[in-house]
Design an enzyme around this catalytic site. Structure first.
Site, PDB file in Angstrom:
ATOM      1  CB  ALA A 110      14.768  16.522 -12.999  1.00 43.59           C
ATOM      2  CB  ILE A 145       6.671  18.043  -6.270  1.00 42.42           C
ATOM      3  CG1 ILE A 145       5.589  17.007  -5.913  1.00 42.42           C
ATOM      4  CG2 ILE A 145       6.382  19.396  -5.619  1.00 42.42           C
ATOM      5  CD1 ILE A 145       5.492  16.668  -4.435  1.00 42.42           C
ATOM      6  CG  ASP A 174      23.335  12.725  -4.360  1.00 38.43           C
ATOM      7  OD1 ASP A 174      22.740  11.682  -4.675  1.00 38.43           O
ATOM      8  OD2 ASP A 174      23.285  13.220  -3.206  1.00 38.43           O
ATOM      9  CB  VAL A 175      21.346  17.229  -2.232  1.00 41.40           C
ATOM     10  CG1 VAL A 175      20.459  18.133  -3.048  1.00 41.40           C
ATOM     11  CG2 VAL A 175      20.638  15.935  -1.894  1.00 41.40           C
ATOM     12  CB  SER A 193       5.912  14.499   4.089  1.00 44.03           C
ATOM     13  OG  SER A 193       4.887  13.533   4.097  1.00 44.03           O
ATOM     14  CE1 TYR A 252       9.935  10.958   2.265  1.00 41.45           C
ATOM     15  CE2 TYR A 252       7.695  10.503   2.988  1.00 41.45           C
ATOM     16  CZ  TYR A 252       8.587  11.272   2.272  1.00 41.45           C
ATOM     17  OH  TYR A 252       8.137  12.360   1.562  1.00 41.45           O
ATOM     18  CG  ASN A 288      -2.220  11.622   0.517  1.00 40.19           C
ATOM     19  OD1 ASN A 288      -2.304  12.108   1.654  1.00 40.19           O
ATOM     20  ND2 ASN A 288      -1.908  10.362   0.311  1.00 40.19           N
TER      21      ASN A 288
HETATM   22  C1  UD1 Z   1       1.519   9.103   1.075  1.00 44.87           C
HETATM   23  C2  UD1 Z   1       2.949   8.758   0.818  1.00 44.87           C
HETATM   24  C3  UD1 Z   1       3.834   9.492   1.727  1.00 44.87           C
HETATM   25  C4  UD1 Z   1       3.623  10.966   1.494  1.00 44.87           C
HETATM   26  C5  UD1 Z   1       2.183  11.282   1.757  1.00 44.87           C
HETATM   27  C6  UD1 Z   1       1.888  12.725   1.482  1.00 44.87           C
HETATM   28  C7  UD1 Z   1       3.669   6.640  -0.005  1.00 44.87           C
HETATM   29  C8  UD1 Z   1       3.726   5.174   0.161  1.00 44.87           C
HETATM   30  N1  UD1 Z   1       3.118   7.332   0.964  1.00 44.87           N
HETATM   31  O1  UD1 Z   1       1.161   8.583   2.367  1.00 44.87           O
HETATM   32  O2  UD1 Z   1       5.178   9.187   1.492  1.00 44.87           O
HETATM   33  O3  UD1 Z   1       4.417  11.725   2.326  1.00 44.87           O
HETATM   34  O4  UD1 Z   1       1.348  10.484   0.956  1.00 44.87           O
HETATM   35  O5  UD1 Z   1       2.072  13.031   0.143  1.00 44.87           O
HETATM   36  O6  UD1 Z   1       4.098   7.183  -1.008  1.00 44.87           O
HETATM   37  N2  UD1 Z   1      -4.110   2.104  -0.575  1.00 44.87           N
HETATM   38  C9  UD1 Z   1      -5.083   1.361  -1.245  1.00 44.87           C
HETATM   39  N3  UD1 Z   1      -4.714   0.616  -2.326  1.00 44.87           N
HETATM   40  C10 UD1 Z   1      -3.421   0.587  -2.794  1.00 44.87           C
HETATM   41  C11 UD1 Z   1      -2.438   1.348  -2.112  1.00 44.87           C
HETATM   42  C12 UD1 Z   1      -2.823   2.102  -1.004  1.00 44.87           C
HETATM   43  O7  UD1 Z   1      -6.247   1.363  -0.878  1.00 44.87           O
HETATM   44  O8  UD1 Z   1      -3.166  -0.108  -3.782  1.00 44.87           O
HETATM   45  C13 UD1 Z   1      -4.524   2.881   0.605  1.00 44.87           C
HETATM   46  C14 UD1 Z   1      -3.605   2.684   1.786  1.00 44.87           C
HETATM   47  O9  UD1 Z   1      -3.960   1.548   2.515  1.00 44.87           O
HETATM   48  C15 UD1 Z   1      -3.837   3.982   2.558  1.00 44.87           C
HETATM   49  C16 UD1 Z   1      -4.140   5.006   1.463  1.00 44.87           C
HETATM   50  O10 UD1 Z   1      -4.462   4.262   0.295  1.00 44.87           O
HETATM   51  O11 UD1 Z   1      -4.950   3.864   3.382  1.00 44.87           O
HETATM   52  C17 UD1 Z   1      -3.014   5.952   1.147  1.00 44.87           C
HETATM   53  O12 UD1 Z   1      -1.875   5.230   0.809  1.00 44.87           O
HETATM   54  P1  UD1 Z   1      -0.504   5.898   0.306  1.00 44.87           P
HETATM   55  O13 UD1 Z   1      -0.745   6.921  -0.723  1.00 44.87           O
HETATM   56  O14 UD1 Z   1       0.391   4.778  -0.090  1.00 44.87           O
HETATM   57  O15 UD1 Z   1       0.133   6.460   1.642  1.00 44.87           O
HETATM   58  P2  UD1 Z   1      -0.155   7.723   2.566  1.00 44.87           P
HETATM   59  O16 UD1 Z   1      -0.190   7.191   3.925  1.00 44.87           O
HETATM   60  O17 UD1 Z   1      -1.342   8.519   2.176  1.00 44.87           O
END
Ligand code: UD1
Length: 356
Positions: free
Chosen positions: A11, A14, A59-60, A123, A182, A210
């Site tokens: 649900a 992804i 729940d799993v 991830s 995580y 991402n």
């Molecule tokens: C993210 C996920 C992670 C997931 C991975 C792959 C989160 C917090 N992290 O990691 O769980 O496994 O993608 O899908 O969900 N940033 C900004 N402004 C903001 C927020 C963040 O510039 O308001 C920057 C951060 O400093 C960082 C980048 O964006 O440099 C990416 O941040 P984020 O998406 O939160 O975490 P990831 O490390 O990419």
């Protein structure tokens, strides 16, 4: 009669894209999802998927429910997990419970039921800071120091020369280096899947980079940057780009992630029993966070992003992937280009519901 696929977390953002893709590929689908209120809100409706989809609300970690949900199933796509970076160590019990214990319960029930095919959502966080080059040596650097970050030195530096290191694309065989609760549970899920596969299972471990796209949850303390930027724009605010905006990520569209799951499912049907393999699910083409913010804000028609110079402790600088293995072995290539995907995301609907 078509084959039956269990999608845990079906649900979610992804998971629901995978359900759509699986139905289009001819599977019948059963969803197992707890509709947890911190993700879906307290009054989430059950997903509708027509006659090809059954829904089990559980729940799993619920052993009996998982056993029942596996009845008649040919393969499992295990997406259910608590995601995000976490806020503090107090999140650790929930990560370990939802992700590590949840996976252990699913695997044990699969073994009992004689189900041999698994696709696991992992991830890129398992890699930690990623891979860099120093001269002709490859290095995986230690976390950046607070002093460096405070003085605007954002690039990981060589411990020998103090010079910035050059970021590289990370291949799957690189050692893992999880740096938060995580990430530790994502790696543990992988290791548990590997252990399960030794006894005749076949497991594809998909290391998502991402992920963004329609249906992404609105920002919460656990949301990724794409959702945070998009939610800011919706409030009429400028996206706040941390550091200098030059940090690189590999943005991958949710429909491509769903297609990667289907390609991995097919792979589990053709490899030998006892095989486990990790795959980066990434485009192989990195973009900076600043660039993502610029394209999104322009497409949305909102205020231009601001580069704030702020930093978050625990953030990694660059994390970009080699997408060679998945192309070679699964025959998967991304179909949604960066500009096209980000422009669509600027106007796509996001999920609401989380009560946080
Ligand atoms: C993210 C996920 C992670 C997931 C991975 C792959 C989160 C917090 N992290 O990691 O769980 O496994 O993608 O899908 O969900 N940033 C900004 N402004 C903001 C927020 C963040 O510039 O308001 C920057 C951060 O400093 C960082 C980048 O964006 O440099 C990416 O941040 P984020 O998406 O939160 O975490 P990831 O490390 O990419």
């Amino acid at each position: 009669m078509s084959r039956l696929l269990l999608v845990t977390g079906g649900a979610g953002f992804i998971g629901s894209a995978i359900v759509d893709e699986a139905i289009a590929a001819g599977w019948r689908v059963r969803i197992l999802d707890s509709l947890r209120p911190d993700v879906h809100g307290s009054s989430a409706p059950e997903p509708e998927g027509g006659s090809q989809v059954e829904f089990v609300a559980a729940d799993v970690r619920d052993r009996d429910a998982v056993r029942q949900a596996l009845s008649g199933v040919d393969a499992v796509c295990h997406q259910a997990a608590k995601v995000g970076l976490g806020v503090s160590i107090h999140d650790a019990p929930d990560y370990v419970g939802s992700n590590s214990l949840g996976t252990a319960v699913v695997l044990s029930a699969m073994a009992e039921a004689g189900i041999e095919r698994l696709v696991l959502a992992s991830s890129m966080v398992v890699y930690g800071e990623g891979l860099y080059r120093e001269g002709d040596r490859l290095v995986q650097p230690a976390p950046r120091s607070r002093a460096d970050l405070e003085s605007g030195r954002f690039e990981p530096r060589s411990p020998h020369t103090g010079e910035p290191l050059r970021p590289m694309s990370i291949p799957e065989e690189q050692p893992c280096d999880p740096r938060n609760a995580y990430a530790a549970t994502k790696l543990e899920q992988e290791l548990l899947a590997r252990t399960w596969a030794y006894d005749g299972g076949r497991a594809a471990l998909l290391r998502y980079h991402n992920v963004y796209g329609p249906g992404m949850p609105r920002d919460t303390p656990y949301a990724g940057v794409a959702s945070i930027f998009r939610s800011a724009l919706e409030r009429g605010e400028a996206p706040r780009v941390f550091e200098d905006g030059q940090q690189r990520r590999d943005f991958i569209h949710v429909r491509d992630v769903a297609r990667a799951n289907l390609a991995a499912l097919e792979w589990t049907d053709r490899v030998e029993r006892g095989t486990t393999r990790a795959f980066n699910v990434a485009t192989g083409v990195p973009h900076t966070i600043g660039e993502f913010a610029d394209v999104l804000a322009a497409a949305f028609g909102g205020p231009p992003p601001v580069r704030t110079g702020e930093f978050r402790s625990g953030d990694v600088r660059h994390i970009t992937a080699s997408a060679d293995r998945i192309a070679r072995e699964l025959g998967w290539r991304p179909q949604v280009g960066f500009d096209e995907g980000v422009r669509e995301f600027a106007h796509a609907s996001l999920r609401t519901g989380a009560d946080v």
